[in-house]
Design a protein around this motif. Sequence first.
Motif, PDB file in Angstrom:
ATOM      1  N   THR A  42      -1.448   9.801 -13.342  1.00 51.03           N
ATOM      2  CA  THR A  42      -1.844   9.690 -11.939  1.00 51.03           C
ATOM      3  C   THR A  42      -1.925   8.241 -11.503  1.00 51.03           C
ATOM      4  OG1 THR A  42      -3.182  11.691 -12.234  1.00 51.03           O
ATOM      5  CG2 THR A  42      -3.574  10.396 -10.242  1.00 51.03           C
ATOM      6  N   LEU A  43      -1.390   7.973 -10.324  1.00 52.12           N
ATOM      7  CA  LEU A  43      -1.542   6.670  -9.686  1.00 52.12           C
ATOM      8  C   LEU A  43      -2.539   6.833  -8.549  1.00 52.12           C
ATOM      9  CD1 LEU A  43      -0.715   3.703  -9.224  1.00 52.12           C
ATOM     10  CD2 LEU A  43       1.150   4.538  -7.774  1.00 52.12           C
ATOM     11  N   VAL A  44      -3.668   6.142  -8.650  1.00 50.99           N
ATOM     12  CA  VAL A  44      -4.726   6.233  -7.644  1.00 50.99           C
ATOM     13  C   VAL A  44      -4.711   4.957  -6.807  1.00 50.99           C
ATOM     14  CG1 VAL A  44      -7.206   6.413  -7.249  1.00 50.99           C
ATOM     15  CG2 VAL A  44      -6.138   7.718  -9.097  1.00 50.99           C
ATOM     16  N   VAL A  45      -4.526   5.124  -5.506  1.00 51.79           N
ATOM     17  CA  VAL A  45      -4.479   3.987  -4.586  1.00 51.79           C
ATOM     18  C   VAL A  45      -5.697   4.061  -3.674  1.00 51.79           C
ATOM     19  CG1 VAL A  45      -3.133   2.757  -2.856  1.00 51.79           C
ATOM     20  CG2 VAL A  45      -1.959   4.045  -4.657  1.00 51.79           C
ATOM     21  N   LEU A  46      -6.632   3.143  -3.887  1.00 46.43           N
ATOM     22  CA  LEU A  46      -7.858   3.078  -3.090  1.00 46.43           C
ATOM     23  C   LEU A  46      -8.090   1.643  -2.646  1.00 46.43           C
ATOM     24  CD1 LEU A  46     -10.392   5.192  -5.216  1.00 46.43           C
ATOM     25  CD2 LEU A  46      -9.262   5.898  -3.117  1.00 46.43           C
ATOM     26  N   PRO A  47      -8.494   1.428  -1.392  1.00 42.93           N
ATOM     27  CA  PRO A  47      -8.835   0.070  -0.965  1.00 42.93           C
ATOM     28  C   PRO A  47     -10.014  -0.473  -1.769  1.00 42.93           C
ATOM     29  CG  PRO A  47      -8.640   1.544   0.927  1.00 42.93           C
ATOM     30  CD  PRO A  47      -8.620   2.401  -0.296  1.00 42.93           C
ATOM     31  N   THR A  48     -10.111  -1.788  -1.834  1.00 47.90           N
ATOM     32  CA  THR A  48     -11.249  -2.429  -2.493  1.00 47.90           C
ATOM     33  C   THR A  48     -12.549  -1.903  -1.893  1.00 47.90           C
ATOM     34  OG1 THR A  48      -9.923  -4.410  -2.824  1.00 47.90           O
ATOM     35  CG2 THR A  48     -12.291  -4.660  -3.029  1.00 47.90           C
ATOM     36  N   ALA A  49     -13.521  -1.599  -2.756  1.00 48.42           N
ATOM     37  CA  ALA A  49     -14.865  -1.137  -2.383  1.00 48.42           C
ATOM     38  C   ALA A  49     -14.993   0.382  -2.333  1.00 48.42           C
ATOM     39  CB  ALA A  49     -15.323  -1.713  -1.039  1.00 48.42           C
ATOM     40  N   LEU A  50     -13.917   1.135  -2.606  1.00 50.43           N
ATOM     41  CA  LEU A  50     -14.034   2.596  -2.618  1.00 50.43           C
ATOM     42  C   LEU A  50     -14.255   3.150  -4.022  1.00 50.43           C
ATOM     43  CD1 LEU A  50     -11.573   4.011   0.065  1.00 50.43           C
ATOM     44  CD2 LEU A  50     -14.013   3.533   0.217  1.00 50.43           C
ATOM     45  N   GLY A 177      -3.312   4.930 -13.413  1.00 50.45           N
ATOM     46  CA  GLY A 177      -3.112   3.630 -12.785  1.00 50.45           C
ATOM     47  C   GLY A 177      -3.999   3.516 -11.562  1.00 50.45           C
ATOM     48  N   ILE A 178      -4.720   2.404 -11.434  1.00 48.11           N
ATOM     49  CA  ILE A 178      -5.587   2.212 -10.269  1.00 48.11           C
ATOM     50  C   ILE A 178      -5.253   0.879  -9.612  1.00 48.11           C
ATOM     51  CG2 ILE A 178      -7.506   3.686 -10.971  1.00 48.11           C
ATOM     52  CD1 ILE A 178      -8.885   1.333 -12.206  1.00 48.11           C
ATOM     53  N   THR A 179      -5.123   0.906  -8.300  1.00 48.47           N
ATOM     54  CA  THR A 179      -4.749  -0.297  -7.559  1.00 48.47           C
ATOM     55  C   THR A 179      -5.105  -0.116  -6.092  1.00 48.47           C
ATOM     56  OG1 THR A 179      -2.909  -1.768  -6.984  1.00 48.47           O
ATOM     57  CG2 THR A 179      -2.408   0.556  -7.143  1.00 48.47           C
ATOM     58  N   ALA A 180      -5.171  -1.235  -5.377  1.00 48.27           N
ATOM     59  CA  ALA A 180      -5.360  -1.177  -3.926  1.00 48.27           C
ATOM     60  C   ALA A 180      -4.025  -1.142  -3.207  1.00 48.27           C
ATOM     61  CB  ALA A 180      -6.183  -2.377  -3.454  1.00 48.27           C
ATOM     62  N   SER A 181      -2.958  -1.548  -3.909  1.00 54.18           N
ATOM     63  CA  SER A 181      -1.625  -1.548  -3.303  1.00 54.18           C
ATOM     64  C   SER A 181      -0.574  -1.409  -4.394  1.00 54.18           C
ATOM     65  CB  SER A 181      -1.389  -2.846  -2.529  1.00 54.18           C
ATOM     66  OG  SER A 181      -0.036  -2.957  -2.154  1.00 54.18           O
ATOM     67  N   PRO A 182       0.176  -0.305  -4.412  1.00 56.49           N
ATOM     68  CA  PRO A 182       1.181  -0.118  -5.462  1.00 56.49           C
ATOM     69  C   PRO A 182       2.449  -0.927  -5.241  1.00 56.49           C
ATOM     70  CG  PRO A 182       1.230   1.731  -3.954  1.00 56.49           C
ATOM     71  CD  PRO A 182       0.095   0.853  -3.511  1.00 56.49           C
ATOM     72  N   GLY A 183       2.622  -1.480  -4.045  1.00 53.81           N
ATOM     73  CA  GLY A 183       3.821  -2.263  -3.766  1.00 53.81           C
ATOM     74  C   GLY A 183       4.097  -2.327  -2.285  1.00 53.81           C
ATOM     75  N   LYS A 184       4.875  -3.344  -1.901  1.00 54.70           N
ATOM     76  CA  LYS A 184       5.095  -3.582  -0.477  1.00 54.70           C
ATOM     77  C   LYS A 184       6.138  -2.654   0.130  1.00 54.70           C
ATOM     78  CE  LYS A 184       8.524  -7.213  -1.341  1.00 54.70           C
ATOM     79  NZ  LYS A 184       8.862  -8.637  -1.141  1.00 54.70           N
ATOM     80  N   ASP A 185       6.951  -1.985  -0.712  1.00 49.65           N
ATOM     81  CA  ASP A 185       8.009  -1.140  -0.167  1.00 49.65           C
ATOM     82  C   ASP A 185       8.286   0.033  -1.105  1.00 49.65           C
ATOM     83  OD1 ASP A 185       9.548  -2.228  -2.279  1.00 49.65           O
ATOM     84  OD2 ASP A 185      10.272  -3.839  -0.991  1.00 49.65           O
ATOM     85  N   LEU A 186       9.182   0.907  -0.667  1.00 52.12           N
ATOM     86  CA  LEU A 186       9.497   2.118  -1.428  1.00 52.12           C
ATOM     87  C   LEU A 186      10.078   1.787  -2.799  1.00 52.12           C
ATOM     88  CD1 LEU A 186       9.683   5.213  -1.436  1.00 52.12           C
ATOM     89  CD2 LEU A 186      11.958   5.002  -0.406  1.00 52.12           C
ATOM     90  N   PHE A 187      10.927   0.759  -2.872  1.00 57.47           N
ATOM     91  CA  PHE A 187      11.543   0.391  -4.146  1.00 57.47           C
ATOM     92  C   PHE A 187      10.477   0.041  -5.180  1.00 57.47           C
ATOM     93  CE2 PHE A 187      13.030  -2.939  -7.024  1.00 57.47           C
ATOM     94  CZ  PHE A 187      14.089  -2.290  -7.638  1.00 57.47           C
ATOM     95  N   ARG A 188       9.506  -0.793  -4.790  1.00 61.06           N
ATOM     96  CA  ARG A 188       8.450  -1.206  -5.720  1.00 61.06           C
ATOM     97  C   ARG A 188       7.621  -0.005  -6.180  1.00 61.06           C
ATOM     98  NH1 ARG A 188       6.782  -6.742  -5.189  1.00 61.06           N
ATOM     99  NH2 ARG A 188       8.686  -7.982  -5.337  1.00 61.06           N
ATOM    100  N   ILE A 189       7.301   0.888  -5.246  1.00 66.82           N
ATOM    101  CA  ILE A 189       6.475   2.052  -5.594  1.00 66.82           C
ATOM    102  C   ILE A 189       7.233   2.980  -6.539  1.00 66.82           C
ATOM    103  CG2 ILE A 189       5.270   4.069  -4.678  1.00 66.82           C
ATOM    104  CD1 ILE A 189       4.805   2.476  -2.092  1.00 66.82           C
ATOM    105  N   ASN A 190       8.512   3.215  -6.246  1.00 67.96           N
ATOM    106  CA  ASN A 190       9.317   4.070  -7.126  1.00 67.96           C
ATOM    107  C   ASN A 190       9.490   3.443  -8.506  1.00 67.96           C
ATOM    108  OD1 ASN A 190       9.716   6.202  -5.374  1.00 67.96           O
ATOM    109  ND2 ASN A 190      11.606   5.376  -4.518  1.00 67.96           N
ATOM    110  N   GLU A 191       9.651   2.131  -8.535  1.00 69.76           N
ATOM    111  CA  GLU A 191       9.773   1.409  -9.804  1.00 69.76           C
ATOM    112  C   GLU A 191       8.511   1.584 -10.642  1.00 69.76           C
ATOM    113  OE1 GLU A 191      11.279  -3.047 -11.003  1.00 69.76           O
ATOM    114  OE2 GLU A 191       9.661  -2.901  -9.528  1.00 69.76           O
ATOM    115  N   LEU A 192       7.357   1.514  -9.991  1.00 71.16           N
ATOM    116  CA  LEU A 192       6.074   1.686 -10.674  1.00 71.16           C
ATOM    117  C   LEU A 192       5.933   3.106 -11.220  1.00 71.16           C
ATOM    118  CD1 LEU A 192       3.402   0.185 -11.285  1.00 71.16           C
ATOM    119  CD2 LEU A 192       2.525   1.062  -9.124  1.00 71.16           C
TER     120      LEU A 192
END
Length: 716
Positions: A42-50, A177-192
Amino acid sequence: MKSPHSLDKNPKFYSHPLLKKDLIEWRDYQVEISKIASNQNTLVVLPTALGKTIVALLTLVNILEKAPKSKIIMLAPTRPLVLQHYDVFQKFLKPEIKCCLFSSNLSPIKRTFALNGNQIFFSTPQIIQNDLKAGLYSLEGIGQIIFDETHKARKKYAYTFVANQYLEQNLHPLILGITASPGKDLFRINELCETLQIEQIIFRDFDSPDVKKYTFGINSIFKKIELPNEILKALLILDTAVHKIRDFMFSHEILPKRNFISKFQFIQLIQDLKLMDTLLDPYTTDEDLERYGLTSNYGRMNFPHLLDMFDKKKNDKIPNKSRILNQAINGIYLEHLKELLTTQDIRMFRNYLQKLEERALEGNKRIKRLLNSKYILGAQNLLNPIKKSPKIPVLLEILKNEFLENPNAKIIIFTQYREMAKFLIKELNDFSTNSCQIRAKRFVGQATKANDKGLNQKDQKSMITDFSTNQFNVLVATSVAEEGLDIPSVNSVVFYESIPSEIRLIQRRGRTGRHQIGKCYFLVQSNSLDEIYSFVSHRREEKMHELLKHPKYINTVPKIKRSDKLPEYKFKKLEHIKENYRKIKENHGVNSVKKIETLISQNSDKKKSSGYELIQDITENLTLESKKRIELSKSNKTKGKEKLFLTKKTFTWLISTMGCIGSIRGTKLYCDLDDLYLAAKEEEMDIIKIEKEIQNGITKKMFEKTNNFLISTPIS
């Protein structure tokens, strides 16, 4: 929603057999996410402080309950963040759950043996990567690996290697995986998603229905600041100089035509010009290309068309590389001056010019010509009346209003440069009045730079504690405060300058709005990079949110087939661990000899007939250079001061080891620094001393360092 361990209809705290009671506040979205993440990658995308760390903790205890004989690894990119996770988990977990902190201070044998008696391990990925490469242990008994700041799992970063090994070795892998931003575009997110074999992406923001009731919101306030006429005119002059360089690049087809060229494009061009020496070198083999992360189709080039342009076999008229390089370097200087002038402060602009003048006095003719050009001289004359940035009065007004509204307020000001932070500290502390008591301190990283000592981890922690207890009320911080440190929530955050990164935008802004409505101020100067970067970072954040809310284009992997048998770590006796480590060291020695023999064979037709000759030549050059420096040292009566050169013993070890585990190209040795440090550890050498010797060698131009590779440079 109910948890199997919390049967109350509306529980206030999360309850679990492995957690201390009444410490973790119940949040529906955290519980829901942890249930999903306990069963699939699982990739969890949450803003800082959540509460990404709490999600990781809840997931982890679920897995340990199901597979009590497995182990969990929690990875983070920096040591301070690793320590923070270790402290947080220790706070919430019951004492019987044993945690272990992996560090370079713990020997390989002790790290391997620690897997027997502990259940959760906290480490940077580089340590795990080196242990796996050495064959110290496997990951087949690991129940889950948690990757914090997951967006870093790209290219050759250690996260990628560890994930690949885990997925290969483990029959029941679980990745979080935990992050506030998985990537700036679709390519980066798919790569991850491909790298970590992500089966499910879970995204929440402050507007998500199950999150809203736990948050207070953040008001973004943009302060538009007009530049004085003197700065606008000076900027126009500097722009003219940059346009002249751009026109040269466009007319010679060096760079593709575009409306906006930043210093980043000039930096990329210089990287390509240097990389071409390797790619067009007739001695470069496919093995060399693969080892250094290159490919035969030049995938690492930013501007691939340059290869044909500079290839003598394909082009009779080779462009003047030296001229292009000089133009690109001048472009970087000019763009940096523009950035300092319009986004920072006139004092930083003048200080940078002074540094360039010092280099010109040392004999750099290119810089001297640039400084004597009509563009620089004209801009300087126009800027004489300007004393400080127009941002300063606006910033002081913001702080004045904040402290009048709430005398106990705490504020963080983010700025890109340490030097700017120094100026701000003085301005803020000098401004304090009876009605507005500003007590500001500067918060920077650990690295010590010229005339600017960094803060070690102890000092950083002490300063954060003082900030939490109101010993001072304004923290002026560089990027070190964006991630990896447990900085308390503040009333307001100020962006002194804009940044182009959406992840840094999210991390900085997330420092406020945790316990009450927060404020985030953006100081944006017109006609500057502030406007461009502010638009870029906010637009990237919007695009990322759009993708994550409607993820039909994101390529998550199909459900992974896992073994019905849950991971179980097998106990290893200490004598077996020691015996295995002894064999590893022996094999390393045998492989080193084979490596030298292979290198000699491969390089027999090159400029140097063997690795031994190259090592001997470099060492002899070192000896001659050392003698010269000894004589100079005696004549200047500098005996007893810091050594000006490497010891021959250490230098010979470095060169010979590089020859064993690296490769030879032309007259130079190339070696991955991670491999070099691992070899030093295996031979029980002093790593700190090796690092100092390498840095000393780089300073004295005996070595070069690029892309984490150490390169020997024969001394002239």
